[in-house]
Design a protein around this motif. Structure first.
Motif, PDB file in Angstrom:
ATOM      1  N   SER A   9      89.856  69.304  82.924  1.00 52.85           N
ATOM      2  CA  SER A   9      89.472  68.998  81.553  1.00 52.85           C
ATOM      3  C   SER A   9      88.212  68.138  81.533  1.00 52.85           C
ATOM      4  O   SER A   9      87.378  68.295  80.650  1.00 52.85           O
ATOM      5  N   THR A  63      94.467  73.470  75.402  1.00 52.07           N
ATOM      6  CA  THR A  63      94.139  72.100  75.811  1.00 52.07           C
ATOM      7  C   THR A  63      93.672  71.273  74.612  1.00 52.07           C
ATOM      8  O   THR A  63      94.106  70.135  74.434  1.00 52.07           O
ATOM      9  N   ARG A  64      92.807  71.865  73.788  1.00 54.14           N
ATOM     10  CA  ARG A  64      92.331  71.131  72.603  1.00 54.14           C
ATOM     11  C   ARG A  64      93.483  70.852  71.634  1.00 54.14           C
ATOM     12  O   ARG A  64      93.565  69.769  71.053  1.00 54.14           O
ATOM     13  N   THR A  68     103.122  67.014  75.173  1.00 54.40           N
ATOM     14  CA  THR A  68     102.438  67.816  74.154  1.00 54.40           C
ATOM     15  C   THR A  68     102.474  69.304  74.516  1.00 54.40           C
ATOM     16  O   THR A  68     101.669  70.086  74.020  1.00 54.40           O
ATOM     17  N   GLN A 116      96.622  70.461  72.477  1.00 58.15           N
ATOM     18  CA  GLN A 116      97.425  69.386  73.076  1.00 58.15           C
ATOM     19  C   GLN A 116      96.782  68.033  72.828  1.00 58.15           C
ATOM     20  O   GLN A 116      97.453  67.071  72.471  1.00 58.15           O
ATOM     21  N   LEU A 117      95.460  67.978  73.034  1.00 61.44           N
ATOM     22  CA  LEU A 117      94.747  66.720  72.842  1.00 61.44           C
ATOM     23  C   LEU A 117      94.878  66.248  71.391  1.00 61.44           C
ATOM     24  O   LEU A 117      95.134  65.066  71.131  1.00 61.44           O
ATOM     25  N   ALA A 153      94.311  61.281  79.112  1.00 61.40           N
ATOM     26  CA  ALA A 153      94.855  62.643  79.151  1.00 61.40           C
ATOM     27  C   ALA A 153      94.216  63.516  80.231  1.00 61.40           C
ATOM     28  O   ALA A 153      94.890  64.366  80.809  1.00 61.40           O
ATOM     29  N   ALA A 154      92.929  63.311  80.528  1.00 63.71           N
ATOM     30  CA  ALA A 154      92.197  64.299  81.334  1.00 63.71           C
ATOM     31  C   ALA A 154      92.535  64.283  82.816  1.00 63.71           C
ATOM     32  O   ALA A 154      92.718  63.223  83.411  1.00 63.71           O
ATOM     33  N   THR A 188      99.126  61.897  78.248  1.00 67.33           N
ATOM     34  CA  THR A 188      99.722  63.232  78.209  1.00 67.33           C
ATOM     35  C   THR A 188      99.093  64.043  79.325  1.00 67.33           C
ATOM     36  O   THR A 188      98.125  63.607  79.964  1.00 67.33           O
ATOM     37  N   HIS A 189      99.679  65.212  79.616  1.00 66.85           N
ATOM     38  CA  HIS A 189      99.174  66.041  80.714  1.00 66.85           C
ATOM     39  C   HIS A 189      98.971  67.456  80.198  1.00 66.85           C
ATOM     40  O   HIS A 189      99.807  67.973  79.454  1.00 66.85           O
ATOM     41  N   PHE A 190      97.845  68.075  80.594  1.00 65.90           N
ATOM     42  CA  PHE A 190      97.506  69.401  80.082  1.00 65.90           C
ATOM     43  C   PHE A 190      98.160  70.526  80.891  1.00 65.90           C
ATOM     44  O   PHE A 190      98.284  70.435  82.106  1.00 65.90           O
ATOM     45  N   SER A 208      93.972  73.480  81.783  1.00 69.47           N
ATOM     46  CA  SER A 208      92.667  73.088  81.236  1.00 69.47           C
ATOM     47  C   SER A 208      91.534  73.807  81.958  1.00 69.47           C
ATOM     48  O   SER A 208      90.392  73.352  81.956  1.00 69.47           O
TER      49      SER A 208
END
Ligand SMILES: *Cc1c(COP(=O)(O)O)cnc(C)c1O
Length: 409
Positions: A225, A197-198, A154, A200-201, A220-221, A185-187, A190
């Motif tokens: 995050s 970050t939001r 993402t 991507q989420l 994801a977190a 997924t990976h941020f 964050s």
């Protein structure tokens, strides 16, 4: 005095003049801090890559499996997963790094869970199963294809399948009955860029919705995050730095946030002088005359660890603290096996090299600043040559005693 007894006991146990102490009680209390910030049904994936950020991955994982109810671990490479299996870890082990096809036999043989970042790897994964399954079962029993995690890119770009490829990847899994442990997924950032970050989420949840509604878990977190309240209530979180009590985003700036959250570093390091020497004015000490005395009677403690133990040469501008609290400067060069400390009395011989609080004299954050790097890099570099001792219920053990103790108590 109690501390001195414990540290002296450590040198005897480690059979060396320096050791890392990993406080497992602190790891448990850090996990409790994390648990307060995640959903009731959110599972914790303990990230133990990089030798558990320098803490010793086998001991940490065995301990967490037994005493913290952790049922899933994450490593960076297949070889790190093999180490856990050979150390007796039974739980799920996910490989977060992007695996190549060369690693498939190792991954399969040790029942590790690769994270899928492209169709090509997934096709090889299925193919290897179909080829290999035959010979091992004489063609009689059809074994299942090994579990996978499916990564979704993402914005990180270094791992995960593109959102466009995701339907094809999931279809292939379905067609070949590949069990999907979860979608992840990976941020990118964050800590500072929470809008990104939001976003991507949001993109992730939209892309995985068709599979999530059919019951595939999603995650994801990472630490940052979670502490920023983003994606902390999905099916799993992946946590490294918070569990070890290191600064949340691996920088000095987040030390205060970590402390306020109730986290504490689990790792500390102690060393005692292996030689004490007094010099006269003009005499120098160490490689390239690293330090030259200005006065008669300057006194030095030689500590027997160096850059082969993972200490950056930038440590030459750092400090250690005696157990009584005196701050002593490192002087001269840090060599492969030796670090020199300037002391004010010959009785100053036992030192805390890295503290288990966030003190600014000798914390991992201060070491990171000296080395112009992050706290995570600083602790991950602590080499396997340094003995690691584990503190549990107030008692200190080496790994072998620690492991047998864990299973008999
Ligand atoms: C290393 C890693 C983590 C752990 O991050 P922390 O900041 O230490 O919690 C989580 N997810 C992935 C994909 C990682 O590579």
């Amino acid at each position: 005095m109690a501390e001195e007894c414990e540290v002296m006991n450590g040198f005897r146990l480690a059979q060396r003049s320096c050791f890392l102490r990993i406080n497992l009680d602190t790891v448990l209390s850090n996990l409790d801090v994390v648990r307060q910030r995640i959903g009731h049904n959110t599972g914790i994936i303990a990230v133990v890559k990089g030798n558990a950020y320098g803490h010793g991955s086998v001991m940490l994982s065995r301990f967490l499996e037994l005493r913290a109810g952790i049922t899933c671990f994450a490593v960076g490479t297949a070889s790190e997963g093999v180490e856990l299996r050979e150390g007796g870890v039974k739980a799920d082990v996910i490989i977060l790094g992007v695996s190549s096809c060369f690693e498939i036999p190792t991954i399969r043989a040790h029942r590790l869970i690769p994270s899928i970042s492209c169709l090509k790897f997934l096709k090889e994964w299925v193919k290897h199963h179909n080829d290999g399954g035959h010979s091992s079962n004489n063609g009689l029993i059809k074994s299942h294809v090994g579990k996978v995690v499916v990564g979704v890119d993402t914005g990180m770009r270094t791992s995960g399948c593109s959102i466009e490829d995701l339907p094809a990847v999931m279809q292939l899994c379905e067609r070949h009955e590949v069990p999907v442990h979860s979608l992840m997924t990976h941020f990118v950032d964050s800590w500072e860029d929470l809008q990104l970050t939001r976003d991507q989420l949001h993109a992730f949840l939209e892309a995985v919705q068709p599979y999530r509604s059919r019951g595939v878990p999603v995650q994801a977190a990472n630490t940052c995050s979670v502490f920023n309240g983003i994606a902390a209530e999905l099916d799993f979180i992946r946590v490294g730095v918070a569990m070890y009590g290191q600064p949340l985003d691996s920088s000095l700036a987040s030390v205060e946030v970590s402390e306020a959250a109730g986290l504490r570093p689990a790792l500390s390091m102690y060393a005692c002088a292996t030689k004490v020497i007094e010099l006269r004015a003009g005499q120098s000490i160490g490689y390239n005359r690293g330090y030259t005395c200005q006065h008669d009677g300057e006194t030095f403690a030689i500590l027997s660890f160096g850059f082969a133990d993972g200490f950056s040469r930038c440590f030459r501008t750092g400090h250690v603290r005696t157990l009584q609290g005196t701050i002593c400067p490192i002087v001269g060069r840090v060599s492969m096996d030796t670090t020199t400390v300037k002391i004010s009395s010959k009785s100053e011989t036992i030192f805390c090299v890295m503290s288990h609080d966030y003190s600014d004299v000798n914390s991992s954050a201060t070491l990171a600043k000296l080395g112009n790097t992050t706290t995570t890099e600083t602790i991950i570099r602590l080499s396997k040559r340094l003995p690691r001792l584990y503190l549990f219920n107030g008692q200190m053990f080496d790994i072998d005693t620690g492991l047998s103790k864990l299973f008999t108590d």
